[in-house]
Design a protein around this motif. Structure first.
Motif, mmCIF file in Angstrom:
data_model
loop_
_atom_site.group_PDB
_atom_site.id
_atom_site.type_symbol
_atom_site.label_atom_id
_atom_site.label_comp_id
_atom_site.label_asym_id
_atom_site.label_seq_id
_atom_site.Cartn_x
_atom_site.Cartn_y
_atom_site.Cartn_z
ATOM 1 N N ASP A 220 0.958 -1.183 -0.201
ATOM 2 C CA ASP A 220 0.134 -0.054 0.135
ATOM 3 C C ASP A 220 1.063 1.186 -0.018
ATOM 4 O O ASP A 220 2.059 1.150 0.505
ATOM 5 C CB ASP A 220 -0.789 -0.121 1.320
ATOM 6 C CG ASP A 220 -1.810 1.029 1.459
ATOM 7 O OD1 ASP A 220 -2.016 1.700 0.526
ATOM 8 O OD2 ASP A 220 -2.399 1.393 2.556
ATOM 9 N N LYS A 222 0.528 4.814 1.960
ATOM 10 C CA LYS A 222 -0.378 5.455 2.802
ATOM 11 C C LYS A 222 -0.136 6.918 2.902
ATOM 12 O O LYS A 222 -1.254 7.582 3.156
ATOM 13 C CB LYS A 222 -0.022 4.781 4.140
ATOM 14 C CG LYS A 222 -0.704 3.494 4.249
ATOM 15 C CD LYS A 222 -0.681 2.807 5.636
ATOM 16 C CE LYS A 222 -1.400 1.684 6.033
ATOM 17 N NZ LYS A 222 -1.049 0.736 6.863
ATOM 18 N N GLY A 234 -6.185 6.827 4.255
ATOM 19 C CA GLY A 234 -6.540 5.192 4.116
ATOM 20 C C GLY A 234 -5.612 4.383 3.073
ATOM 21 O O GLY A 234 -5.723 3.318 3.251
ATOM 22 N N TYR A 277 -5.373 -9.547 8.337
ATOM 23 C CA TYR A 277 -4.560 -8.648 7.497
ATOM 24 C C TYR A 277 -3.252 -8.206 8.494
ATOM 25 O O TYR A 277 -3.357 -7.705 9.466
ATOM 26 C CB TYR A 277 -5.331 -7.264 7.143
ATOM 27 C CG TYR A 277 -4.467 -6.228 6.849
ATOM 28 C CD1 TYR A 277 -3.465 -5.586 7.346
ATOM 29 C CD2 TYR A 277 -5.009 -5.600 5.446
ATOM 30 C CE1 TYR A 277 -2.821 -4.605 7.080
ATOM 31 C CE2 TYR A 277 -4.421 -4.346 4.816
ATOM 32 C CZ TYR A 277 -3.230 -3.871 5.810
ATOM 33 O OH TYR A 277 -2.466 -2.655 5.330
ATOM 34 N N ASN A 293 -5.419 -6.155 11.058
ATOM 35 C CA ASN A 293 -6.652 -5.675 10.675
ATOM 36 C C ASN A 293 -7.318 -7.041 10.611
ATOM 37 O O ASN A 293 -6.861 -8.074 10.317
ATOM 38 C CB ASN A 293 -6.754 -4.889 9.468
ATOM 39 C CG ASN A 293 -5.836 -3.635 9.638
ATOM 40 O OD1 ASN A 293 -6.199 -2.478 10.409
ATOM 41 N ND2 ASN A 293 -5.128 -3.252 8.571
ATOM 42 N N ARG A 295 -9.935 -7.383 8.589
ATOM 43 C CA ARG A 295 -10.849 -7.298 7.388
ATOM 44 C C ARG A 295 -9.852 -7.156 6.051
ATOM 45 O O ARG A 295 -8.653 -6.929 6.265
ATOM 46 C CB ARG A 295 -11.818 -6.089 7.508
ATOM 47 C CG ARG A 295 -11.110 -4.920 8.376
ATOM 48 C CD ARG A 295 -10.424 -4.140 7.490
ATOM 49 N NE ARG A 295 -9.712 -3.052 8.153
ATOM 50 C CZ ARG A 295 -8.822 -2.320 7.655
ATOM 51 N NH1 ARG A 295 -8.589 -2.629 6.397
ATOM 52 N NH2 ARG A 295 -8.359 -1.286 8.370
ATOM 53 N N GLY A 297 -7.927 -5.301 3.442
ATOM 54 C CA GLY A 297 -7.267 -3.752 3.160
ATOM 55 C C GLY A 297 -7.831 -3.162 2.057
ATOM 56 O O GLY A 297 -8.222 -3.840 0.981
ATOM 57 N N ASP A 298 -7.702 -1.987 2.230
ATOM 58 C CA ASP A 298 -8.249 -1.147 0.934
ATOM 59 C C ASP A 298 -7.235 0.290 0.673
ATOM 60 O O ASP A 298 -6.948 0.900 1.858
ATOM 61 C CB ASP A 298 -9.719 -0.522 1.546
ATOM 62 C CG ASP A 298 -10.446 0.125 0.099
ATOM 63 O OD1 ASP A 298 -9.613 -0.097 -0.777
ATOM 64 O OD2 ASP A 298 -11.634 0.677 0.342
ATOM 65 N N PRO A 299 -6.572 0.223 -0.152
ATOM 66 C CA PRO A 299 -6.736 -0.392 -1.508
ATOM 67 C C PRO A 299 -6.325 -1.716 -1.898
ATOM 68 O O PRO A 299 -6.456 -2.152 -2.823
ATOM 69 C CB PRO A 299 -6.246 0.736 -2.545
ATOM 70 C CG PRO A 299 -5.125 1.349 -1.783
ATOM 71 C CD PRO A 299 -5.460 1.103 -0.377
ATOM 72 N N GLU A 300 -5.590 -2.168 -1.242
ATOM 73 C CA GLU A 300 -4.664 -3.527 -1.464
ATOM 74 C C GLU A 300 -5.812 -4.396 -2.070
ATOM 75 O O GLU A 300 -5.441 -5.116 -3.175
ATOM 76 C CB GLU A 300 -4.152 -4.292 -0.127
ATOM 77 C CG GLU A 300 -3.064 -3.530 0.279
ATOM 78 C CD GLU A 300 -3.564 -2.665 1.364
ATOM 79 O OE1 GLU A 300 -4.616 -2.107 1.382
ATOM 80 O OE2 GLU A 300 -2.806 -2.670 2.475
HETATM 81 N N1 GLY Z 1 -4.806 0.181 3.534
HETATM 82 C C1 GLY Z 1 -4.723 0.161 4.873
HETATM 83 C C2 GLY Z 1 -5.770 -0.540 5.316
HETATM 84 O O1 GLY Z 1 -6.791 -0.865 4.693
HETATM 85 O O2 GLY Z 1 -5.866 -0.449 6.629
#
Ligand code: GLY
Ligand code: AMP
Length: 436
Positions: A220, A222, A234, A277, A293, A295, A297-300
């Motif tokens: 990512d 960040k 994010g 994650y 995490n 859940r 990842g976003d944007p991964e």
């Molecule tokens: N891209 C970092 C996250 O989803 O926490």
């Protein structure tokens, strides 16, 4: 009688969830995908439903029962931390996402750090403090040198981590988090951490509580601006290529981090079902956990799912039903990238409601898929408008990283909205010869 296909409900409204809906829609087993969001991209692929409560249960549980949902895929962390997986499981509804007890691995950084220490999982050295006085005293002792990392204990939407360059900055962070309570109760306790140096990667693994399957590794970006400058966001872009990790290092990550984390969760009575994650720093001493995490990842995930070549619904259902051991997903050897287009000012204040042009032209490029994050349709349905900080994820898949990034940036050039900001260097850290 012909067997009915699945109805899947996806919770959440960002780019990650658009990618999940997109992946589910490709499954021949899935008849209906339901979502509860305004996001214009999700709205094109899913039936938008509104949760309301009739039976006195949670509105989402009621909705899942009313619509005959066969599987709920939970995108964001907050509903998991609040116990949505437990509520659904109580009613016998299969859910992709961990229990409230397991979600503490993300919901409380103190819990996560103590968990890692209990199970010998490598992570940054840390002191946990529960008052401003204790924090100031620890800072003045110069405990881990500088920069010093200060983290609020609770969920803070990416705003809870401060890298202090010197004692004055560290003391100012203590004032802001513990005295002014800039993040409310998230700052009740702080973690003071040594600053880890190295390349940061996102290593995600699906788990059904017993078996696990790693997902392709991703990185990512960040910080808001090129060259990793500016405030944390994010995530401004990501890419996924197996070249990020050699097999020996991946084996170390599995043996010293993923496996003890999942075994620890099981041993402590909260087997992890969903996607874990692991945010990792690849330090000179080996990989260490920056954070968990619970859940995707976003944007991964937008990049990772572009590499999946088998049925995502089957994978998600196997996680929920505890039969991950019988599934062997196929992943493309190609490389994927995701460039986030954000509203001007993000991650600070930004305006919404700007018309977006060029979406069809960008999406028409072979190898490109657009995922919507903060978007919505205009009232007359004619236009797509910005509706959040991160607006779009422009993804591309190609034979190598430089082709994938070139293609993604070509698609970006077709898209416009007032104030649009994005990084020009997504994927550069992964190129041969890069300093990282
Ligand atoms: N891209 C970092 C996250 O989803 O926490
Ligand atoms: P977190 O919310 O824990 O993911 O932290 C946000 C970001 O801060 C991470 O993605 C890292 O880039 C950075 N970070 C967190 N902890 C550390 C640490 N101990 N050393 C260096 N960077 C860190």
């Amino acid at each position: 009688m012909e067997r009915r296909g699945m109805t899947v409900l996806v919770l959440g409204d960002g780019g990650r969830e658009h990618a999940l809906v997109w992946a589910l829609r490709q499954s021949p087993r899935v008849d209906r995908v339901l979502a509860t969001t305004e996001n214009a991209g999700i709205g094109e692929l899913a039936e938008v439903v509104r949760p309301t409560s009739e039976a006195g249960d949670s509105p989402l549980v009621d909705l899942a029962i009313r619509e005959g949902v066969d599987l709920v895929v939970v995108g964001p962390e907050q509903p998991l931390v609040d116990g949505i997986a437990d509520q659904l499981a109580e009613k016998g509804i299969p859910v992709f996402g961990p229990s409230r007890a397991a979600a503490r691995l993300e919901g409380s950084k103190v819990f996560a750090k103590e968990f890692m220490l209990r199970h010998g999982i490598p992570t940054a050295a840390c002191r946990i403090v529960s008052s401003a006085e204790e924090a100031r005293e620890a800072v003045r002792s110069g405990l881990f040198g500088y920069p010093l990392v200060l983290k609020a204990e609770g969920l803070a939407a990416g705003k809870g981590v401060i890298l202090a360059a010197d004692e004055a900055e560290a003391l100012a962070a203590v004032e802001s988090l513990m005295v002014d309570r800039a993040l409310g109760s998230a700052g009740d306790r702080l973690l003071l951490e040594e600053c880890l140096l190295g390349r940061e990667i996102s290593y995600l693994a699906l788990s059904d509580g017993t078996d696990y399957l790693p997902l392709p590794v991703a990185q990512d970006h960040k910080r808001a601006f090129d060259g990793d400058e500016g405030p944390n966001t994010g995530g401004m872009g990501a890419y996924s290529t197996s070249a990020l990790l050699d097999p020996a290092l991946e084996a170390v990550i599995r043996a010293t981090i993923v496996e003890p984390s999942l075994a620890g969760a099981r041993a402590e009575g909260f087997p992890f079902r969903g996607v874990l994650y692991c945010g990792l720093m690849l330090t000179a001493e080996g990989p260490k956990v920056l954070e968990y995490n619970v859940r995707f990842g976003d944007p991964e995930t937008q990049a990772i799912l572009r590499r999946l070549e088998s049925d995502f619904a089957e994978l998600a259902l196997a996680v929920a039903a505890g039969r991950l051991g019988s599934v062997v997903p196929r992943w493309s050897d190609e490389v994927s990238t995701c460039i986030v287009l954000a509203s001007g000012g993000y991650p600070g204040a930004y305006e919404k409601g700007k018309p977006i042009t060029g979406l069809a032209a960008a999406a028409a490029l072979p190898g490109v898929v657009l995922f919507h994050a903060g978007t919505r349709r205009s009232a007359d349905g004619q236009a797509v408008l910005t509706n959040g900080g991160r607006v779009l994820g422009v993804t591309a898949r190609a034979a190598n990283l430089s082709e994938a990034t070139t293609l993604a940036y070509r698609a970006v050039e077709a898209i416009q909205f007032d104030g649009m900001q994005y990084r020009r260097d997504i994927g550069h850290a992964g190129e041969p010869g890069s300093a990282l």
